[in-house]
Design a protein around this motif. Structure first.
Motif, PDB file in Angstrom:
ATOM      1  N   ALA A  23       0.842  -1.206   0.000  1.00  0.00           N
ATOM      2  CA  ALA A  23       0.000   0.000   0.000  1.00  0.00           C
ATOM      3  C   ALA A  23       0.870   1.246   0.000  1.00  0.00           C
ATOM      4  N   TYR A  24       1.911   1.212   0.826  1.00  0.00           N
ATOM      5  CA  TYR A  24       2.809   2.363   0.982  1.00  0.00           C
ATOM      6  C   TYR A  24       3.499   2.709  -0.334  1.00  0.00           C
ATOM      7  N   GLN A  25       3.844   1.686  -1.116  1.00  0.00           N
ATOM      8  CA  GLN A  25       4.658   1.932  -2.316  1.00  0.00           C
ATOM      9  C   GLN A  25       3.880   2.020  -3.620  1.00  0.00           C
ATOM     10  N   LEU A  26       2.649   1.508  -3.655  1.00  0.00           N
ATOM     11  CA  LEU A  26       1.986   1.299  -4.946  1.00  0.00           C
ATOM     12  C   LEU A  26       1.907   2.553  -5.825  1.00  0.00           C
ATOM     13  N   PHE A  27       1.400   3.646  -5.280  1.00  0.00           N
ATOM     14  CA  PHE A  27       1.176   4.818  -6.140  1.00  0.00           C
ATOM     15  C   PHE A  27       2.488   5.430  -6.632  1.00  0.00           C
ATOM     16  N   ASP A  28       3.500   5.412  -5.780  1.00  0.00           N
ATOM     17  CA  ASP A  28       4.796   5.906  -6.224  1.00  0.00           C
ATOM     18  C   ASP A  28       5.333   4.978  -7.328  1.00  0.00           C
ATOM     19  N   ALA A  29       5.148   3.676  -7.148  1.00  0.00           N
ATOM     20  CA  ALA A  29       5.596   2.707  -8.154  1.00  0.00           C
ATOM     21  C   ALA A  29       4.872   2.926  -9.483  1.00  0.00           C
ATOM     22  N   LEU A  30       3.576   3.232  -9.418  1.00  0.00           N
ATOM     23  CA  LEU A  30       2.824   3.457 -10.667  1.00  0.00           C
ATOM     24  C   LEU A  30       3.349   4.695 -11.389  1.00  0.00           C
ATOM     25  N   ARG A  31       3.780   5.698 -10.626  1.00  0.00           N
ATOM     26  CA  ARG A  31       4.379   6.867 -11.275  1.00  0.00           C
ATOM     27  C   ARG A  31       5.748   6.513 -11.851  1.00  0.00           C
ATOM     28  N   GLN A  32       6.493   5.644 -11.146  1.00  0.00           N
ATOM     29  CA  GLN A  32       7.830   5.261 -11.640  1.00  0.00           C
ATOM     30  C   GLN A  32       7.787   4.409 -12.901  1.00  0.00           C
ATOM     31  N   VAL A  33       6.752   3.597 -13.066  1.00  0.00           N
ATOM     32  CA  VAL A  33       6.752   2.720 -14.246  1.00  0.00           C
ATOM     33  C   VAL A  33       6.710   3.542 -15.539  1.00  0.00           C
ATOM     34  N   ASP A  34       6.113   4.727 -15.477  1.00  0.00           N
ATOM     35  CA  ASP A  34       6.105   5.576 -16.675  1.00  0.00           C
ATOM     36  C   ASP A  34       7.516   6.009 -17.058  1.00  0.00           C
ATOM     37  N   LYS A  35       8.370   6.141 -16.049  1.00  0.00           N
ATOM     38  CA  LYS A  35       9.747   6.580 -16.325  1.00  0.00           C
ATOM     39  C   LYS A  35      10.552   5.495 -17.028  1.00  0.00           C
ATOM     40  N   LEU A  36      10.098   4.228 -16.952  1.00  0.00           N
ATOM     41  CA  LEU A  36      10.806   3.145 -17.659  1.00  0.00           C
ATOM     42  C   LEU A  36      10.648   3.298 -19.169  1.00  0.00           C
ATOM     43  N   ASP A  37       9.597   4.056 -19.564  1.00  0.00           N
ATOM     44  CA  ASP A  37       9.369   4.349 -20.975  1.00  0.00           C
ATOM     45  C   ASP A  37       9.183   3.067 -21.809  1.00  0.00           C
ATOM     46  N   LYS A  38       8.296   2.207 -21.342  1.00  0.00           N
ATOM     47  CA  LYS A  38       7.999   0.951 -22.041  1.00  0.00           C
ATOM     48  C   LYS A  38       6.600   1.023 -22.648  1.00  0.00           C
ATOM     49  N   LYS A  39       6.323   0.109 -23.563  1.00  0.00           N
ATOM     50  CA  LYS A  39       4.965   0.073 -24.149  1.00  0.00           C
ATOM     51  C   LYS A  39       4.014  -0.723 -23.260  1.00  0.00           C
ATOM     52  N   ILE A  40       4.600  -1.685 -22.514  1.00  0.00           N
ATOM     53  CA  ILE A  40       3.755  -2.540 -21.674  1.00  0.00           C
ATOM     54  C   ILE A  40       4.472  -2.886 -20.366  1.00  0.00           C
ATOM     55  N   ILE A  41       3.672  -2.950 -19.304  1.00  0.00           N
ATOM     56  CA  ILE A  41       4.205  -3.320 -17.987  1.00  0.00           C
ATOM     57  C   ILE A  41       3.450  -4.547 -17.511  1.00  0.00           C
TER      58      ILE A  41
END
Ligand code: TXA
Ligand code: MG
Length: 337
Positions: free
Chosen positions: A289-307
């Motif tokens: 719970a503590y990390q999820l929303f920050d992680a969702l913002r970080q996945v965009d920084k990976l710059d991938k088409k699919i996660i």
């Protein structure tokens, strides 16, 4: 408009903005909120504009004195009293019949009002200093992940609001549990830091709204308008995999030619051969719970088409993590088992 970042000892400046009918983003233990004087309809209308929020999605009224429940709610049934005694201040929002003093802008035309007493010293001081209950949704642009840090709020709303109070990272990390007592049997509308099991232990039977675990049908009558919108979504497409950790690792590593990213448990970061972001420990729902929303913002920084994301277990606080992730994935869940 310039957006200033205030320190927790600058509460008086923030309180003055609230009294003037302006918006202030404030830290709470769940996520950051975008606050306005809950008794001033014109101030509340600014929240919808800044967030791009649909006008039919009602707001939570935040209080910092127990007596204020009876100011904003027309009735305060015994079950509400038990819940308040056990869980306030804290991450629990209770939906009650609305008092006339609460403007229509807050309740989006409903006859009910959602009330919460947040357990955060800055939120509490601000509400008391402003001298009025504060209506506040999460302080993100509508549709994107809720903010758990002042910087997230700044990225979403800079130039649109006058001030953000920086109170550090939100400790729970997901929005409050929402329960309605306006139905004949209490109903869980949104899972959060206070679990279904904890609620049942205090007030007995609690139904779970259909929208908690699955997509609501188009046009269905909804008890909690917020649950029908696509939510929490990063810009990257997310596919949720219902699988054991081993199956998940094998599947994702087998997709390496697709050049995907991964949203995985902390323990599995090293086992994946693709860029990955952690969403907490596999057995610790609170860390997820503590990390999820920050992680969702970080996945965009990976710059991938699919996660590819691992599907968390919907138990305890994990139910809230699951509820947010299926929305982030647009309800696309693939079963590997
Ligand atoms: O933890 C939280 O609850 C955070 C912090 C800032 O307190 N706030 C928050 O607000 O998450 P928001 O607006 O993002 O979510 C409020 C949810 C929505 O799903 C909304 O539809 C529901 O509560 N809600 C508000 N008033 C309601 C009402 N009268 N009846 C049913 N659902 C209601
Ligand atoms: Mg929200």
């Amino acid at each position: 408009m310039e957006t200033v970042i205030l320190k927790p000892d600058e509460i008086e400046k923030a309180a003055e903005l609230i009294r003037q009918g302006q918006l202030v983003a404030l830290p709470t233990e769940t996520v950051y909120g975008l606050g306005a004087d809950a008794l001033n309809g014109r101030a509340v209308a600014k929240i919808f504009k800044a967030k791009g929020r649909p006008m039919d999605n009602p707001l939570i009224v935040h209080i910092a004195k127990l007596a204020d429940v009876e100011k904003v709610a027309r009735a305060f049934p015994p079950k509400a009293k038990f819940l308040v005694e056990h869980f306030w201040p804290g991450p629990l929002t209770i939906v009650l019949p609305k008092a006339d003093i609460v403007p229509q802008e807050v309740s989006a035309g409903l006859d009910t009002v959602a009330v919460r007493y947040p357990a955060h010293p800055v939120a509490e001081s601000l509400i008391l200093a402003a001298g009025t209950p504060i209506a506040a949704p999460s302080a993100n642009l509508s549709g994107s992940p809720s903010p758990t840090q002042a910087l997230h709020v700044y990225k979403d709303l800079q130039g649109k609001i006058p001030a953000i109070i920086d109170g550090g990272r939100s400790q729970v990390g997901l929005e409050s549990t929402v329960i309605t007592l306006a139905t004949s049997v209490p109903k869980l509308l949104r899972p959060g830091g206070i679990t279904l099991e904890e609620l049942q232990a205090v007030i007995g039977e609690v139904q779970v709204d259909k929208g908690v675990l699955s997509r609501l049908d188009e046009g269905a009558r909804v008890e909690s308008p917020g649950m029908k919108y696509k939510h929490y979504a990063p810009k990257t497409k997310v596919v949720l995999l219902k699988a054991s950790r081993e199956q998940y690792i094998t599947y994702v590593n087998g997709k390496i030619n697709e050049n995907p990213g991964a949203l995985c448990y902390e323990e599995d970061l090293d086992k994946l051969h693709v860029p990955a972001v952690s969403m907490g420990k596999s057995t610790d729902y609170s860390s997820q719970a503590y990390q999820l929303f920050d992680a969702l913002r970080q996945v965009d920084k990976l710059d991938k088409k699919i996660i590819y994301a691992i599907c968390p277990k919907p138990k305890g606080v994990g139910l809230a993590v699951y509820n947010r992730l299926i929305r982030a994935a647009g309800f696309e869940v693939k079963e590997l088992a």
